[in-house]
Design a protein around this motif. Structure first.
Motif, PDB file in Angstrom:
ATOM      1  N   PHE A 112       0.804  -1.224   0.000  1.00 59.52           N
ATOM      2  CA  PHE A 112       0.000   0.000   0.000  1.00 59.52           C
ATOM      3  C   PHE A 112       0.837   1.275   0.000  1.00 59.52           C
ATOM      4  CE2 PHE A 112      -0.165   2.502   3.940  1.00 59.52           C
ATOM      5  CZ  PHE A 112       0.627   1.745   4.779  1.00 59.52           C
ATOM      6  N   LYS A 113       2.145   1.137   0.284  1.00 57.77           N
ATOM      7  CA  LYS A 113       3.005   2.316   0.293  1.00 57.77           C
ATOM      8  C   LYS A 113       2.989   3.040  -1.058  1.00 57.77           C
ATOM      9  CE  LYS A 113       4.761   1.396   4.449  1.00 57.77           C
ATOM     10  NZ  LYS A 113       4.187   0.134   4.903  1.00 57.77           N
ATOM     11  N   ASP A 114       2.707   2.298  -2.128  1.00 54.19           N
ATOM     12  CA  ASP A 114       2.629   2.943  -3.447  1.00 54.19           C
ATOM     13  C   ASP A 114       1.519   3.993  -3.511  1.00 54.19           C
ATOM     14  OD1 ASP A 114       4.688   1.476  -4.702  1.00 54.19           O
ATOM     15  OD2 ASP A 114       3.323  -0.191  -5.110  1.00 54.19           O
ATOM     16  N   GLY A 145      10.568  -2.575   5.161  1.00 52.13           N
ATOM     17  CA  GLY A 145      10.524  -3.495   4.020  1.00 52.13           C
ATOM     18  C   GLY A 145       9.792  -2.953   2.815  1.00 52.13           C
ATOM     19  N   ASP A 146       8.622  -2.383   3.014  1.00 52.67           N
ATOM     20  CA  ASP A 146       7.806  -1.978   1.868  1.00 52.67           C
ATOM     21  C   ASP A 146       8.002  -0.521   1.460  1.00 52.67           C
ATOM     22  OD1 ASP A 146       6.714  -4.508   1.592  1.00 52.67           O
ATOM     23  OD2 ASP A 146       5.177  -4.096   3.089  1.00 52.67           O
ATOM     24  N   THR A 147       8.183   0.373   2.427  1.00 54.29           N
ATOM     25  CA  THR A 147       8.392   1.777   2.095  1.00 54.29           C
ATOM     26  C   THR A 147       9.616   1.952   1.214  1.00 54.29           C
ATOM     27  OG1 THR A 147       7.371   2.591   4.108  1.00 54.29           O
ATOM     28  CG2 THR A 147       8.918   4.057   3.043  1.00 54.29           C
ATOM     29  N   THR A 267      -1.370  -2.381  11.594  1.00 55.52           N
ATOM     30  CA  THR A 267      -0.646  -1.160  11.938  1.00 55.52           C
ATOM     31  C   THR A 267       0.792  -1.397  12.384  1.00 55.52           C
ATOM     32  OG1 THR A 267      -2.708  -0.090  12.545  1.00 55.52           O
ATOM     33  CG2 THR A 267      -0.733   0.840  13.490  1.00 55.52           C
ATOM     34  N   GLY A 268       1.670  -0.482  11.969  1.00 56.12           N
ATOM     35  CA  GLY A 268       3.069  -0.514  12.384  1.00 56.12           C
ATOM     36  C   GLY A 268       3.484   0.858  12.891  1.00 56.12           C
ATOM     37  N   ASN A 269       3.745   1.751  11.940  1.00 57.60           N
ATOM     38  CA  ASN A 269       4.197   3.099  12.293  1.00 57.60           C
ATOM     39  C   ASN A 269       3.023   4.051  12.554  1.00 57.60           C
ATOM     40  OD1 ASN A 269       6.471   4.532  12.908  1.00 57.60           O
ATOM     41  ND2 ASN A 269       7.150   4.805  10.803  1.00 57.60           N
ATOM     42  N   PHE A 270       1.812   3.550  12.500  1.00 63.51           N
ATOM     43  CA  PHE A 270       0.595   4.300  12.799  1.00 63.51           C
ATOM     44  C   PHE A 270       0.277   5.357  11.731  1.00 63.51           C
ATOM     45  CE2 PHE A 270      -2.488   6.542  15.577  1.00 63.51           C
ATOM     46  CZ  PHE A 270      -3.091   5.454  16.171  1.00 63.51           C
ATOM     47  N   GLY A 271       0.875   5.231  10.540  1.00 63.89           N
ATOM     48  CA  GLY A 271       0.599   6.217   9.491  1.00 63.89           C
ATOM     49  C   GLY A 271      -0.741   5.962   8.826  1.00 63.89           C
ATOM     50  N   ASN A 272      -0.946   4.713   8.425  1.00 64.72           N
ATOM     51  CA  ASN A 272      -2.152   4.347   7.704  1.00 64.72           C
ATOM     52  C   ASN A 272      -3.406   4.622   8.540  1.00 64.72           C
ATOM     53  OD1 ASN A 272      -3.713   3.270   5.687  1.00 64.72           O
ATOM     54  ND2 ASN A 272      -2.847   1.215   5.804  1.00 64.72           N
ATOM     55  N   ILE A 273      -3.391   4.171   9.773  1.00 67.21           N
ATOM     56  CA  ILE A 273      -4.581   4.337  10.610  1.00 67.21           C
ATOM     57  C   ILE A 273      -4.758   5.807  11.023  1.00 67.21           C
ATOM     58  CG2 ILE A 273      -3.529   3.842  12.872  1.00 67.21           C
ATOM     59  CD1 ILE A 273      -6.104   2.090  13.403  1.00 67.21           C
ATOM     60  N   PRO A 320       6.414  -8.646   8.804  1.00 61.81           N
ATOM     61  CA  PRO A 320       7.569  -7.822   9.194  1.00 61.81           C
ATOM     62  C   PRO A 320       7.334  -6.318   9.060  1.00 61.81           C
ATOM     63  CG  PRO A 320       7.964  -8.875   7.068  1.00 61.81           C
ATOM     64  CD  PRO A 320       6.712  -9.492   7.635  1.00 61.81           C
ATOM     65  N   SER A 321       6.430  -5.912   8.186  1.00 64.78           N
ATOM     66  CA  SER A 321       6.210  -4.473   8.008  1.00 64.78           C
ATOM     67  C   SER A 321       5.519  -3.859   9.221  1.00 64.78           C
ATOM     68  CB  SER A 321       5.382  -4.200   6.753  1.00 64.78           C
ATOM     69  OG  SER A 321       6.017  -4.765   5.641  1.00 64.78           O
ATOM     70  N   MET A 322       5.118  -4.702  10.159  1.00 62.04           N
ATOM     71  CA  MET A 322       4.499  -4.206  11.394  1.00 62.04           C
ATOM     72  C   MET A 322       5.390  -4.472  12.605  1.00 62.04           C
ATOM     73  SD  MET A 322       0.856  -5.829  10.370  1.00 62.04           S
ATOM     74  CE  MET A 322      -0.001  -5.539  11.905  1.00 62.04           C
ATOM     75  N   SER A 425      -6.301  -3.982   3.103  1.00 65.76           N
ATOM     76  CA  SER A 425      -5.363  -5.010   2.667  1.00 65.76           C
ATOM     77  C   SER A 425      -4.103  -4.320   2.157  1.00 65.76           C
ATOM     78  CB  SER A 425      -5.992  -5.862   1.565  1.00 65.76           C
ATOM     79  OG  SER A 425      -5.077  -6.851   1.153  1.00 65.76           O
ATOM     80  N   THR A 426      -2.992  -4.529   2.892  1.00 63.13           N
ATOM     81  CA  THR A 426      -1.831  -3.677   2.665  1.00 63.13           C
ATOM     82  C   THR A 426      -0.772  -4.256   1.732  1.00 63.13           C
ATOM     83  OG1 THR A 426      -1.006  -4.510   4.777  1.00 63.13           O
ATOM     84  CG2 THR A 426      -2.007  -2.322   4.783  1.00 63.13           C
ATOM     85  N   ALA A 427      -0.848  -5.554   1.432  1.00 65.57           N
ATOM     86  CA  ALA A 427       0.171  -6.103   0.530  1.00 65.57           C
ATOM     87  C   ALA A 427      -0.394  -7.247  -0.290  1.00 65.57           C
ATOM     88  CB  ALA A 427       1.386  -6.578   1.309  1.00 65.57           C
TER      89      ALA A 427
HETATM   90  C1  LIG Z   1       3.873  -0.317   6.184  1.00 65.67           C
HETATM   91  C2  LIG Z   1       2.994  -1.489   6.258  1.00 65.67           C
HETATM   92  C3  LIG Z   1       2.095  -1.665   7.318  1.00 65.67           C
HETATM   93  C4  LIG Z   1       2.033  -0.708   8.486  1.00 65.67           C
HETATM   94  O1  LIG Z   1       1.547   0.553   8.117  1.00 65.67           O
HETATM   95  P1  LIG Z   1       1.806   1.829   9.051  1.00 65.67           P
HETATM   96  O2  LIG Z   1       1.332   2.985   8.265  1.00 65.67           O
HETATM   97  O3  LIG Z   1       3.292   1.861   9.267  1.00 65.67           O
HETATM   98  O4  LIG Z   1       1.067   1.612  10.311  1.00 65.67           O
HETATM   99  C5  LIG Z   1       1.246  -2.756   7.271  1.00 65.67           C
HETATM  100  N1  LIG Z   1       1.299  -3.654   6.258  1.00 65.67           N
HETATM  101  C6  LIG Z   1       2.164  -3.527   5.234  1.00 65.67           C
HETATM  102  C7  LIG Z   1       2.172  -4.567   4.165  1.00 65.67           C
HETATM  103  C8  LIG Z   1       3.032  -2.435   5.185  1.00 65.67           C
HETATM  104  O5  LIG Z   1       3.883  -2.324   4.161  1.00 65.67           O
END
Ligand SMILES: *Cc1c(COP(=O)(O)O)cnc(C)c1O
Length: 502
Positions: A112-114, A145-147, A267-273, A320-322, A425-427
């Protein structure tokens, strides 16, 4: 509209300045000083727009020093069929009446970083021109990993920019790593850092606060900026897909105007949410934002208790992205929930830095619980969920999305909430194929098979074709081999930018 630092020790800046600078010089994050509102009747209106038009519609009130045509130019360049392999850009899939999946991985790097990093370079170039910035912009990225890959694809060969990506040497999947170390482009560098994502992210943050380094590089015509979600230009495009998903549900007649829904965000870095939180503040009818975590459950503990404590073991998981213990964007949320008063936020962030922990007051915690709900999923539960979703719907999800679905099930059990849910769905499942194949085919069937054989197996099972950029990844030349410690990062950046520095 102006942007203020969450730490309160910097002057308000224009949107273009906020995007060019990436992070505020006082160590804070830039936040818009007021919230544009999207009235409910406009939600139906945007439903028949293309994604790039929706995006321009949402971005305009935030980017007040951009001409409307400039914004449209950026969104058209970012969201089109050349870059994305789905006409809708962000398709919404119905699993069952109550559960919909928003697929945000149809861009060039399959995560989803795209959604943000395809547009950020365009926004940044325009911003730099507006602020009269003559320096060459050096994008520093820490990635779980994804960013990294998404930023590399977004910025490669973009004039007047260089991009340096730092990834945790042992913290990314084989495919993620391959995607990055085979990256082409004449302005790109990819560096492995010993340690985990937090080490890489802290390292990058300290480069941003290293005034001496910046002065030195300034003499050579360089200036740092960020493509991480600390940059507002990275966050604001993410608000769009929450509106897009809601308007799609409306258009399909799945909900009625004004009906509240839940979003479930891995959620990982809390950007998306956090982008979802902004959408809610702008008037999107949301009941709950469900924050899904893996074994690194610092956020679910925080949402439940109001205590943020990063002094805990760091787990390497299959999502791992979380795998993150310091979620940068939480700072923006706390600032929003405290009426843009930097006083408390500053104190909490200082506590975090010094003691690795802080506790918010009851009022703040109360406001968090009004809108957020959180739980975690273990690796075993994640694998079980992938298998179950495949068995029930013949639908294949990646590990991060599976964490979200597992947590949604826990939420539905705990609350008996009958509202509709949109799972973010992020990846693409292909990006985390080793774990996905293990879940679907079992341990035995995948033993001794390379990740690239697994892609084939997964393609057959899902009926989906292997994405172009992941096929033959193992045969592409490795172009980046540097491994350093986090203490070496500053020198490394100098060596890259100033040829005589080594
Ligand atoms: C970056 C990422 C997340 C976490 O998103 P945040 O904005 O960092 O909370 C979740 N899933 C995937 C596949 C990601 O690449």
């Amino acid at each position: 509209m102006l942007y203020k630092s969450t730490r309160g020790n910097y002057r308000p800046v224009s949107p273009a300045e906020a995007i060019t600078m990436g992070i505020a010089p006082d160590g804070g994050l830039f936040v818009p000083d007021r919230q544009p509102a999207i009235p409910p009747e406009q939600l139906m209106q945007i439903s028949n727009m293309t994604y790039s038009r929706k995006s321009a519609f949402i971005l305009k009130p935030f980017l007040t020093d951009f001409a409307p045509e400039e914004i449209e130019e950026c969104t058209f360049k970012a969201y089109n069929r050349e870059k994305f392999d789905a006409a809708e850009i962000a398709p919404l899939i119905e699993l069952e009446r109550q559960i919909h999946v928003l697929e945000l991985w149809h861009g060039p790097t399959y995560a989803f970083k795209d959604m943000a990093l395809q547009i950020l370079p365009h926004l940044l170039l325009k911003s730099a021109a507006k602020t009269g910035e003559n320096a060459e912009i050096v994008i520093l990225v820490a990635t779980s990993g994804d960013t990294g890959k998404a930023a590399l694809e977004g910025f490669r060969d973009v004039p007047k920019t260089k991009i340096i990506v730092f990834f945790p040497a042992e913290g990314v999947s084989e495919i993620q790593k391959r995607q990055m170390i085979t990256q082409t482009g004449n302005n790109v560098r990819v560096i492995a850092v010993q340690g985990n994502f937090d080490d890489a992210q802290n390292g990058v943050k300290s480069l941003f606060s290293d005034k001496k380094l910046q002065k030195e590089l300034g003499q050579f015509g360089y200036k740092f900026s960020s493509a991480n979600s600390i940059n507002w230009g990275r966050l604001v495009p993410q608000i769009v897909y929450y509106f897009s998903a809601y308007s799609d549900l409306l258009a399909k007649g799945k909900i009625v105007p004004g009906e509240k829904i839940n979003f479930v965000v891995p959620t990982g870095n809390f950007g998306n949410i956090l982008a979802a939180f902004y959408a809610w503040q702008m008037g999107l009818p949301v009941h709950r934002l469900i924050c899904a975590a893996n074994a690194n459950n610092v956020l679910s503990d925080f949402i439940r208790t109001g205590v943020y404590n990063r002094n805990r073991p760091f787990y390497k998981t299959i999502s791992p992205s979380m795998d993150i213990l310091i979620s940068s964007n939480l700072e923006r949320l706390l600032y929003e929930l405290n009426g843009h008063d930097p006083g408390k936020v500053k104190k909490w962030m200082e506590n975090l830095k010094e003691n690795g922990e802080y506790a918010v007051d009851q009022e703040t915690h109360g406001r968090i619980k009004e809108i957020f709900w959180s739980e975690q999923a273990t690796d075993a539960e994640t694998l079980e969920t992938i298998k179950d979703i495949y068995r029930r719907y013949r639908y294949v999800v990646d590990t991060h999305t599976a964490v979200a679905i597992n947590v949604l099930r826990k939420y539905l059990q705990a609350t008996a909430d009958a509202r509709k849910n949109v799972v973010i769905s992020t990846a693409s499942p292909f990006k985390f194929n080793a774990s996905v194949a293990r879940a679907i085919f079992g341990e035995k069937a995948i033993r001794n098979k390379s990740e690239f054989t697994l892609l084939e197996m997964l393609s057959q099972a899902s009926g989906m074709i292997i994405p172009e950029g992941l096929r033959n990844l193992d045969k592409r030349p490795v172009l980046h081999t540097t491994v350093i410690t986090k203490e070496e990062m500053a020198n490394n950046v100098k060596e890259i930018l100033i040829p005589s520095a080594s």
